[in-house]
Scaffold this active site. Sequence first.
Site, short mmCIF file in Angstrom:
data_model
loop_
_atom_site.label_atom_id
_atom_site.label_comp_id
_atom_site.label_asym_id
_atom_site.label_seq_id
_atom_site.Cartn_x
_atom_site.Cartn_y
_atom_site.Cartn_z
N HIS A 67 4.50 -10.90 -6.67
CA HIS A 67 4.36 -9.59 -6.03
C HIS A 67 3.04 -8.89 -6.29
O HIS A 67 2.83 -7.80 -5.79
CB HIS A 67 5.48 -8.64 -6.50
CG HIS A 67 6.78 -8.89 -5.83
ND1 HIS A 67 7.12 -8.27 -4.65
CD2 HIS A 67 7.80 -9.70 -6.13
CE1 HIS A 67 8.32 -8.69 -4.27
NE2 HIS A 67 8.75 -9.55 -5.16
N LYS A 119 7.89 0.88 7.51
CA LYS A 119 8.88 1.92 7.85
C LYS A 119 8.24 2.99 8.74
O LYS A 119 8.84 3.45 9.71
CB LYS A 119 9.44 2.57 6.59
CG LYS A 119 10.16 1.60 5.65
CD LYS A 119 10.41 2.24 4.27
CE LYS A 119 10.71 1.20 3.22
NZ LYS A 119 10.61 1.73 1.84
N LYS A 130 -3.49 2.69 -5.34
CA LYS A 130 -2.99 3.19 -4.06
C LYS A 130 -3.84 4.36 -3.55
O LYS A 130 -3.71 4.78 -2.41
CB LYS A 130 -1.52 3.60 -4.19
CG LYS A 130 -0.57 2.40 -4.40
CD LYS A 130 0.87 2.87 -4.60
CE LYS A 130 1.84 1.74 -4.91
NZ LYS A 130 2.31 1.04 -3.71
N LYS A 163 4.75 7.07 -1.85
CA LYS A 163 4.78 5.79 -2.55
C LYS A 163 4.60 6.08 -4.03
O LYS A 163 4.26 7.20 -4.39
CB LYS A 163 3.69 4.85 -2.05
CG LYS A 163 2.29 5.49 -2.01
CD LYS A 163 1.22 4.54 -1.46
CE LYS A 163 1.31 4.31 0.03
NZ LYS A 163 1.61 2.94 0.39
N ARG A 164 4.83 5.09 -4.89
CA ARG A 164 4.59 5.33 -6.30
C ARG A 164 3.14 5.77 -6.52
O ARG A 164 2.24 5.39 -5.77
CB ARG A 164 4.88 4.06 -7.11
CG ARG A 164 6.35 3.80 -7.31
CD ARG A 164 7.05 4.94 -8.04
NE ARG A 164 6.69 4.98 -9.44
CZ ARG A 164 7.45 4.52 -10.43
NH1 ARG A 164 8.63 4.00 -10.17
NH2 ARG A 164 7.05 4.60 -11.68
N THR A 214 5.61 -1.99 2.01
CA THR A 214 6.69 -2.00 2.99
C THR A 214 6.85 -0.60 3.59
O THR A 214 7.38 -0.46 4.68
CB THR A 214 8.04 -2.43 2.36
OG1 THR A 214 8.25 -1.68 1.16
CG2 THR A 214 8.04 -3.92 2.06
C1 LIG Z 1 9.69 1.64 0.86
C2 LIG Z 1 9.74 2.38 -0.41
C3 LIG Z 1 8.77 2.17 -1.39
C4 LIG Z 1 7.60 1.23 -1.20
O1 LIG Z 1 6.56 1.95 -0.58
P1 LIG Z 1 5.06 1.35 -0.51
O2 LIG Z 1 4.34 2.34 0.35
O3 LIG Z 1 5.17 0.03 0.17
O4 LIG Z 1 4.55 1.27 -1.87
C5 LIG Z 1 8.85 2.90 -2.57
N1 LIG Z 1 9.83 3.79 -2.78
C6 LIG Z 1 10.78 4.03 -1.85
C7 LIG Z 1 11.83 5.05 -2.13
C8 LIG Z 1 10.77 3.33 -0.64
O5 LIG Z 1 11.73 3.57 0.27
#
Ligand SMILES: *Cc1c(COP(=O)(O)O)cnc(C)c1O
Length: 803
Positions: free
Chosen positions: A346, A646, A540, A534-535, A642
């Site tokens: 990952h 979305k 990032k 995101k985190r 991911t």
């Molecule tokens: C999809 C998702 C992530 C991953 O987000 P990235 O932008 O790909 O880092 C993290 N936390 C939650 C709650 C998510 O639904």
Amino acid sequence: MFSNKQCFQQAFLKKLEMTYGKSFRESTIYDQYHTLGNMVREYISSNWIATNEKQRSSHIKQVYYLSIEFLLGKLLGQNLTNLGIREVVREGLQELGIDLEDMEGIEADAGLGNGGLGRLAACFLDSLASSNLPGHGCGIRYKHGLFDQKIVDGFQVELPEQWLRHGNAWEVRKVDEAVEISFWGEVETLYDKGRLTFRHIHSETIMAVPYDIPVIGYQTPVVNTLRLWNAEPSRFPVHKDVMEYKRDTESVSEFLYPDDTHEDGKVLRLKQQYFLVSASLQSIVLSHRKTYGTLKNFHEKVAIHINDTHPVLAIPELMRILMDEEHMGWDEAWTITTNTISYTNHTTLSEALEKWSVHLFQPLLPRIYMIVQEINERFCKQLWESYPGDWRKIEQMAIIAHDMVKMAHLALVGSYRVNGVAKLHTEILKNREMKDFYEVYPEKFNNKTNGITHRRWLLKANPQLSSAITDAIGSSWVHHPSDLEKLMPYAFDSGFKETIKRVRQERKTILAEIIQCQTGIIIDDTSIFDVQVKRLHAYKRQLLNVLHIMYLYNRLKEEKSFEIYPRTFIFGAKASPGYYYAKKIIKLINSLADKVNNDPQTSPFLKVVFLENYRVSLAEYVFPAADVSEQISTASKEASGTGNMKFMMNGALTIGTLDGANVEIFERVGSDNMFIFGLTAEEVLHYEQNGGYRSNDYYHYDKRIQQVLEQLLNGFFPNSFDLFESIYDSLLMQNDQYYVLRDFGSYTLAQEKVNTAYQSQETWLEKSIINTAQSGYFSSDRTIREYADEIWGIRSLEQGTFV
Ligand SMILES: *Cc1c(COP(=O)(O)O)cnc(C)c1O
């Protein structure tokens, strides 16, 4: 029971009274929630049993997905949606004066994960069941999932999360299937009938009790299982404090570690990893033996997938079972093991690659360590034959070196397939990070670009958009998400565009209300919703977003003629509690929000919102409302992402770097429908190899950068003193490891294009529709089909022959 609303109502009221001994009028919303949850579980129980029996009796191959995290979110709404009974239930409850959304709202998020890695595992479970595939999850039933985040004075404060406080309607405890896990002690070597055998003695044992959660597929009778293991005392030792033993035992499944991007090195974490692996393998082996009476065909009937290296001890644990309990020789056990286990990588961030000190590993897991040593010795011998004399290479590739066990190396040697999670990421693994291993095992490497379940992230999260899509092209996309492409011609249909405009506005208004409730900030719901959720992590680059907002603010203050279309920048992010730099960025975002939101001169054009406690259930309101998706990681650092998928599926336009799966989004929508900026991965890797980047140059030659960096220190943010000095230093004193200043200029230009493009509403809507239309590829149904066909070799249960 769910055939019409009257039947449902009757069954519901009866069940409620019988369970709680209360009349409906006296019942609480929690009583009502649990009643409904139990009804759904009973409703699917015959299918659950039948799935198990069918999968066993048909002798088809099964896959077990081992993951230290499953970020499930709420289950009620998804289960009702997949069963196709959400409307009946909604109507039935409505007549009783209960709002289904309120009821779904009180369910606690199952937050047994940190972010993308855990959420991927949850999406995969949904896709496996919905594709009628025999695939199950194995994880840990953490008593406390990822911490709840509170913002106090702009700072993150963490509170323990308590998802089990009101009980869990979905789990079934199976104490008769509990297994014992051994730690510590010694290994006894003895001769038995002329052969060397090993026994783990004087160990301390923990009981692993499974809690099974049904995984309900979409419009199919298939119900798979997510098995979560709970740590409990087994035999109380005589020589030890009983309370201490109980505490120590239960601590193994007490907390989720709040970071998956930093190698941690704590013994409790290693205990958790072995606990998961040993419990899962013991139970898989038991069930296999029950069906086949032998383990010789184990790899033909079972595939075990490890999600990152956290469950990599599955390799030595399977070897241990086959040798010590099944009395196989090394070669036979190794053939079975290395044809059973496959591995997903990952990350390429070096701080995230797991290593364990031998001094910690060996005493905790003495027999497992012996096996890892043996695997290492045989592997090094093999390397010596291929690269005679090249001790440097062998040292670098060894599984154990300099008193450290390298988990990724163990995974590469002991599995039959290893995959990256996006095309670019897999190429970087092959050509750089794992180049040496790719040379030895080219056949193992493959790519599986991540996906998301469109059933949660579109069908359930955005019913308004889903209906609009179905009205236009029919509902086939729900089963075959690639059919979303049928929307392409509708991008130019004025009636459809009008509908999409209305839907998008509706979703933005809903989010604006949530924001007002949570933060008190009133935002203009016709402004551009520009979202980064995101985190929080340096790579990032939330910081790049922040610096750009400061720059916009400065221009609005200083240039009379400067105008922008009103924009609301929305952030959501948790920082790992020990990651001080990330926590400073959260404070910075909140300070910026205070500054710009309260300036009457700029606030009509610029608002900044930090959403507290970003999690799956909140995310379901965020993605449908976004106009702009911020995917601005330093190229080469984000393995896939991911969240980007979305957003795209819900019709947001991406501003991003060519990193992770952004590259594949770009392949599908092209430069007309996406805003690409910044260094490429190749350019970043070139800088890293050859040097040549000097962040100070960008400071000196770019007045915009100079100004915003000075503002970090000069009192621009009231009461900030030297709060942001570490951020300033990371950019200038430490040469800006993530190229924030390097990309600032091109990010600014891309943002100007966003500002202009949004003002042509008609073409913006076209772009939005094209993004949704091209998003079918990113359904995790596609990802799972590829895993099933190309790695696991599993096939679907024939629906016709089912039940
Ligand atoms: C999809 C998702 C992530 C991953 O987000 P990235 O932008 O790909 O880092 C993290 N936390 C939650 C709650 C998510 O639904």
